[in-house]
Design a protein around this motif. Structure first.
Motif, PDB file in Angstrom:
ATOM      1  N   TRP A   1       0.849  -1.199   0.000  1.00 31.17           N
ATOM      2  CA  TRP A   1       0.000   0.000   0.000  1.00 31.17           C
ATOM      3  C   TRP A   1       0.879   1.241   0.000  1.00 31.17           C
TER       4      TRP A   1
ATOM      5  N   PRO B   1       0.003   5.473  -0.763  1.00 31.51           N
ATOM      6  CA  PRO B   1      -0.886   6.517  -1.289  1.00 31.51           C
ATOM      7  C   PRO B   1      -0.209   7.275  -2.420  1.00 31.51           C
TER       8      PRO B   1
ATOM      9  N   GLN C   1       7.668   8.612   2.815  1.00 29.84           N
ATOM     10  CA  GLN C   1       6.807   7.526   3.285  1.00 29.84           C
ATOM     11  C   GLN C   1       7.593   6.701   4.295  1.00 29.84           C
TER      12      GLN C   1
ATOM     13  N   ASP D   1       1.575   3.138   8.863  1.00 27.55           N
ATOM     14  CA  ASP D   1       2.210   3.703   7.680  1.00 27.55           C
ATOM     15  C   ASP D   1       1.908   5.195   7.619  1.00 27.55           C
TER      16      ASP D   1
ATOM     17  N   ALA E   1      -5.201   8.511  -0.380  1.00 32.01           N
ATOM     18  CA  ALA E   1      -5.106   7.219   0.298  1.00 32.01           C
ATOM     19  C   ALA E   1      -5.468   6.029  -0.580  1.00 32.01           C
TER      20      ALA E   1
ATOM     21  N   ARG F   1      -8.004  -1.878   5.738  1.00 37.75           N
ATOM     22  CA  ARG F   1      -7.027  -0.852   6.112  1.00 37.75           C
ATOM     23  C   ARG F   1      -7.770   0.466   6.332  1.00 37.75           C
TER      24      ARG F   1
ATOM     25  N   ALA G   1      -7.443   4.468   6.647  1.00 38.43           N
ATOM     26  CA  ALA G   1      -6.552   5.579   6.280  1.00 38.43           C
ATOM     27  C   ALA G   1      -7.185   6.893   6.729  1.00 38.43           C
ATOM     28  N   ARG G   2      -6.385   7.713   7.395  1.00 39.98           N
ATOM     29  CA  ARG G   2      -6.833   9.039   7.824  1.00 39.98           C
ATOM     30  C   ARG G   2      -6.008  10.095   7.090  1.00 39.98           C
ATOM     31  N   THR G   3      -6.698  11.089   6.536  1.00 40.39           N
ATOM     32  CA  THR G   3      -6.039  12.116   5.729  1.00 40.39           C
ATOM     33  C   THR G   3      -6.333  13.495   6.299  1.00 40.39           C
TER      34      THR G   3
ATOM     35  N   ILE H   1      -1.053  11.531   5.632  1.00 40.16           N
ATOM     36  CA  ILE H   1      -1.926  10.352   5.659  1.00 40.16           C
ATOM     37  C   ILE H   1      -1.304   9.325   6.591  1.00 40.16           C
TER      38      ILE H   1
ATOM     39  N   SER I   1      -2.062   5.436   8.364  1.00 44.46           N
ATOM     40  CA  SER I   1      -2.886   4.269   8.047  1.00 44.46           C
ATOM     41  C   SER I   1      -2.439   3.055   8.846  1.00 44.46           C
TER      42      SER I   1
END
Length: 514
Positions: free
Chosen positions: A365, A367, A377, A389, A411, A442, A444-446, A481, A483
């Motif tokens: 994964w 983004p 990253q 992540d 994401a 999964r 994911a928060r953005t 992001i 995750s």
């Protein structure tokens, strides 16, 4: 009937077919439209690409011929109206071009494209005046369907379709479980994908319904009722279609069901739905086929339109003013694209107390941040073995090729096995969404940041970037992001957020602002 007789009956539009009073105004309008299309050429090229290459918008190719046909049907009544340039129309044109500018600067394609189309409509109002524009009200308004819209509805339609399907599956006695847009049955796992959301049929049906409502109905109540039914019917029908695919898969297998879905449902089922809609509404049509599309006498006799028509302007001045507005807004757009914020030479990974960064990028994964000027990253573990992540991207500018909130960015990486599952528990500062890939969930928060704004809303972020570009202000933009996988992803990310500290300060430091 011999073929040559058919061609003799086909209408041929030439200069003699155009009323004398309309010839010069239409030539002026053509010049104005060419100038505006040149200004907004990027948007028209993007729209044409979507009309031709994206099946969701193939129906838009029929919109220009429909507009020409409607105008041709009314040419006799339009000849009774006298066009005249109208200076208040310049305010409408300025508003349309400002909307185009806002959409361009904020990276809202639908807004800039709508502005480009509305500019043509406003130019017609300016060059032709209120009476002639009233006669052309429907074909001018129908030009809005040139704008490719509907993608914004896809996630909602996916969820609605999934709920309709699972209800029908249980109603018919089949065993199934639903998780977001995925439906697990004994025959296999089915996804209500973007292509299965029904948005293509919904927006095509809307365009058809508006045309039928105008040409076949006089009563506004009947028009509204017909359009309402035309909007509900494809949503329900799409749920039935998806349920039918699952039912056939139980009987004949997934491969047969998929082929049957594309052939029967793709080409026949919805044609039957359209026929049923028109057939059911036929008895309620209250406009005779020979009725005129407009009442030229009523338009000429209108006191309000008569007063408005007094606000006339010389047609040459009107054309020059249209060109001047196009040049002014074009210059503004060019000036806004030249600004660029300065950034640090490098971008270190964020530090989270109690979490150890693990070297190496997670291969399953990642983004997307295609237009970022700086990006990092990283993968982190804590003493309990939990993994998080992190993707941090910094942009020196926001524009068509550097849009942090553009479709396909963020994401959910395109062209991968990851699929959007359902929305997560979001907050004002974060947008949360669950992703799915081969049994793995999964979260994911953005969060986006520009200036003093930190938000999980792509809309608020785009509006803030638009204001910066309108004011020719150069400030960096950032996207963070975080995750994690598994059922405990929410608590994992909560703990990591606490360890990370103030996310706004983390992003500001990355952009060299602290």
């Amino acid at each position: 009937m011999p073929p040559e007789a058919i061609f003799r009956r086909m209408p041929r539009v030439g200069l003699p077919d155009i009323a004398q009073a309309w010839r010069t105004p239409l030539a002026n309008l053509l010049l104005a439209w060419l100038a505006l299309i040149a200004l907004t050429a990027r948007d028209w090229a993007a729209m044409a690409h979507q009309w031709w290459n994206i099946s969701t918008y193939n129906h838009v190719l029929f919109v220009p011929p429909i507009i020409v046909w409607v105008v041709w049907q009314r040419k006799g009544d339009l000849a009774k109206l006298t066009p005249g340039a109208w200076w208040p129309g310049l305010f409408a044109l300025g508003g349309a071009l400002f909307g185009w500018l806002i959409g361009t600067l904020a990276g809202f394609d639908i807004v800039s494209q709508l502005g480009a189309v509305l500019a043509l409509i406003a130019a017609a109002l300016t060059i032709l005046g209120p009476r002639a524009s009233m006669g052309l009200a429907f074909p001018l308004a129908y030009m809005v369907f040139l704008v490719p819209f509907g993608d914004e509805l896809i996630p909602t339609l996916q969820m609605v379709t999934a709920k309709v399907v699972i209800w029908l599956v249980h109603l018919t006695g089949m065993q199934a479980q639903i998780e977001g847009v995925f439906i697990d049955t004994p025959a296999g796992l089915f996804e209500v994908a973007e292509a299965c959301s029904g948005v293509m049929f919904l927006i095509a049906m809307l365009a058809l319904a508006v045309l039928v409502a105008n040409t076949c109905f006089v009563s506004w109540k009947r028009r509204a009722g017909f359009i309402a039914v035309a909007l509900v019917l494809p949503i329900v029908a799409n749920g039935v279609r998806a349920w039918g695919t699952i039912a056939i898969a139980q009987w004949q297998g997934i491969e047969f069901a998929a082929g049957f879905d594309h052939i029967f449902y793709g080409w026949i089922f919805f044609a039957v739905i359209v026929a049923a809609l028109l057939g059911g509404a036929w008895r309620w049509f209250d406009r005779e086929p020979d009725d005129p599309g407009i009442d030229a006498g009523k338009i000429n006799a209108s006191v309000l339109l008569g007063k408005l028509a007094l606000l006339r302007i010389d047609r040459r001045v009107a054309v020059i003013a249209v060109f001047a507005l196009a040049l002014g807004f074009g210059g503004w757009a060019l000036a806004s694209e030249r600004g660029k914020a300065s950034l640090p030479a490098s971008l270190p990974a964020p530090v989270a107390v109690g979490w150890q960064q693990v070297q190496g990028e997670r291969p399953d994964w990642a983004p997307r941040a295609a237009g970022a000027d700086r990006r990092v990253q990283a993968h982190y573990h804590d003493v309990r073995g939990r993994g998080v992540d992190v993707s941090l991207a910094v942009y020196a500018e926001q524009g068509p090729d550097h849009d942090a909130a553009a479709e396909g960015e963020g994401a959910l990486p395109p062209d991968t096995d990851w699929r959007w599952l359902e929305p997560g528990a979001s907050s004002p500062g974060w947008k949360a969404e669950w992703l799915y890939n081969k049994g793995v969930r999964r979260l994911a928060r953005t969060t986006y940041r520009i200036g003093d704004l930190s938000t999980g809303s792509a809309l608020r972020f785009k509006l803030a970037t638009m204001i910066d570009r309108l004011l020719l202000r150069d400030r960096p933009a950032m996207v963070l992001i975080v995750s994690a996988e598994g059922p405990e992803a929410n608590s994992t990310l909560d703990d990591f957020d606490t360890a990370l500290g103030n996310s706004a300060q983390v992003m500001d430091r990355a952009a060299g602002l602290r």
